[in-house]
Design an enzyme around this catalytic site. Structure first.
Site, short mmCIF file in Angstrom:
data_model
loop_
_atom_site.label_atom_id
_atom_site.label_comp_id
_atom_site.label_asym_id
_atom_site.label_seq_id
_atom_site.Cartn_x
_atom_site.Cartn_y
_atom_site.Cartn_z
N ILE A 31 0.82 -1.21 0.00
CA ILE A 31 0.00 0.00 0.00
C ILE A 31 0.86 1.27 0.00
O ILE A 31 0.40 2.33 -0.44
CB ILE A 31 -0.99 -0.04 1.20
CG1 ILE A 31 -2.20 0.82 0.95
CG2 ILE A 31 -0.30 0.29 2.50
CD1 ILE A 31 -3.33 0.60 1.96
N HIS A 100 6.01 -11.89 5.76
CA HIS A 100 5.86 -11.44 4.37
C HIS A 100 7.22 -11.16 3.77
O HIS A 100 8.15 -10.72 4.47
CB HIS A 100 4.98 -10.19 4.29
CG HIS A 100 5.40 -9.10 5.21
ND1 HIS A 100 5.09 -9.12 6.56
CD2 HIS A 100 6.12 -7.98 5.00
CE1 HIS A 100 5.61 -8.04 7.12
NE2 HIS A 100 6.24 -7.34 6.20
P1 AMP Z 1 7.20 -4.57 7.29
O1 AMP Z 1 7.63 -3.21 7.71
O2 AMP Z 1 8.33 -5.43 6.75
O3 AMP Z 1 6.43 -5.28 8.39
O4 AMP Z 1 6.24 -4.38 6.05
C1 AMP Z 1 4.87 -4.22 6.16
C2 AMP Z 1 4.42 -3.67 4.86
O5 AMP Z 1 3.04 -3.86 4.75
C3 AMP Z 1 4.68 -2.17 4.69
O6 AMP Z 1 5.52 -1.96 3.56
C4 AMP Z 1 3.28 -1.59 4.50
O7 AMP Z 1 3.26 -0.54 3.57
C5 AMP Z 1 2.49 -2.79 4.04
N1 AMP Z 1 1.07 -2.77 4.34
C6 AMP Z 1 0.49 -2.51 5.53
N2 AMP Z 1 -0.85 -2.60 5.43
C7 AMP Z 1 -1.11 -2.94 4.14
C8 AMP Z 1 -2.30 -3.17 3.39
N3 AMP Z 1 -3.51 -3.08 3.97
N4 AMP Z 1 -2.20 -3.50 2.09
C9 AMP Z 1 -0.97 -3.58 1.50
N5 AMP Z 1 0.18 -3.38 2.15
C10 AMP Z 1 0.12 -3.05 3.44
#
Ligand code: AMP
Ligand code: ZN
Length: 114
Positions: A31, A100
């Site tokens: 996102i 992820h």
């Molecule tokens: P991390 O910091 O490695 O935990 O990455 C989490 C990622 O999830 C971040 O890059 C966010 O931008 C992404 N993220 C959080 N919520 C969403 C969502 N609803 N849809 C898509 N990406 C998301």
């Protein structure tokens, strides 16, 4: 997990632009992209982080990389290059506690992590 945003995306309760899904993993656009291509590949099973990974997950983690590789090719990154990143824990900046893998690419990235 009811309060997990990625579990909600996988189940279809929360919106996301899904680019690949099968029995084991789901991939969707981040996102807040940090590169022109920024896709998250997540296991359909709720695993909090690499800290919770066990030997029984080995094939699943391998599959996440195979899917990321397919998405890298599909986005024209195979020759240009790309990174696969898994943040784990607070000092790495993990913000969503459902495992992820980030596929990032589409611009030159600094050699060293910052
Ligand atoms: P991390 O910091 O490695 O935990 O990455 C989490 C990622 O999830 C971040 O890059 C966010 O931008 C992404 N993220 C959080 N919520 C969403 C969502 N609803 N849809 C898509 N990406 C998301
Ligand atoms: Zn989850």
């Amino acid at each position: 997990m009811k309060d997990c945003i990625f579990c909600r995306i996988i189940s279809g309760e929360a919106p996301a632009t899904i680019v690949f899904a099968d029995e084991f993993v789901t991939a969707f656009y981040d996102i807040h992209p940090i590169t022109p291509v920024h896709i998250l590949v997540v296991p359909n099973e709720h695993i909090e982080s690499v800290n919770e990974v066990e030997e029984k997950h080995a094939a699943l983690l391998g599959h996440m990389i195979v899917v990321a590789r397919q998405l890298a090719f599909a986005n024209g990154l195979d020759q240009r290059g790309y990174r696969l990143v898994i943040n784990t824990g607070p000092e790495a900046g993990q913000s969503v506690f459902h495992l992820h893998l980030h596929l990032i690419g589409g611009r030159r990235m600094p050699f060293r992590f910052q």
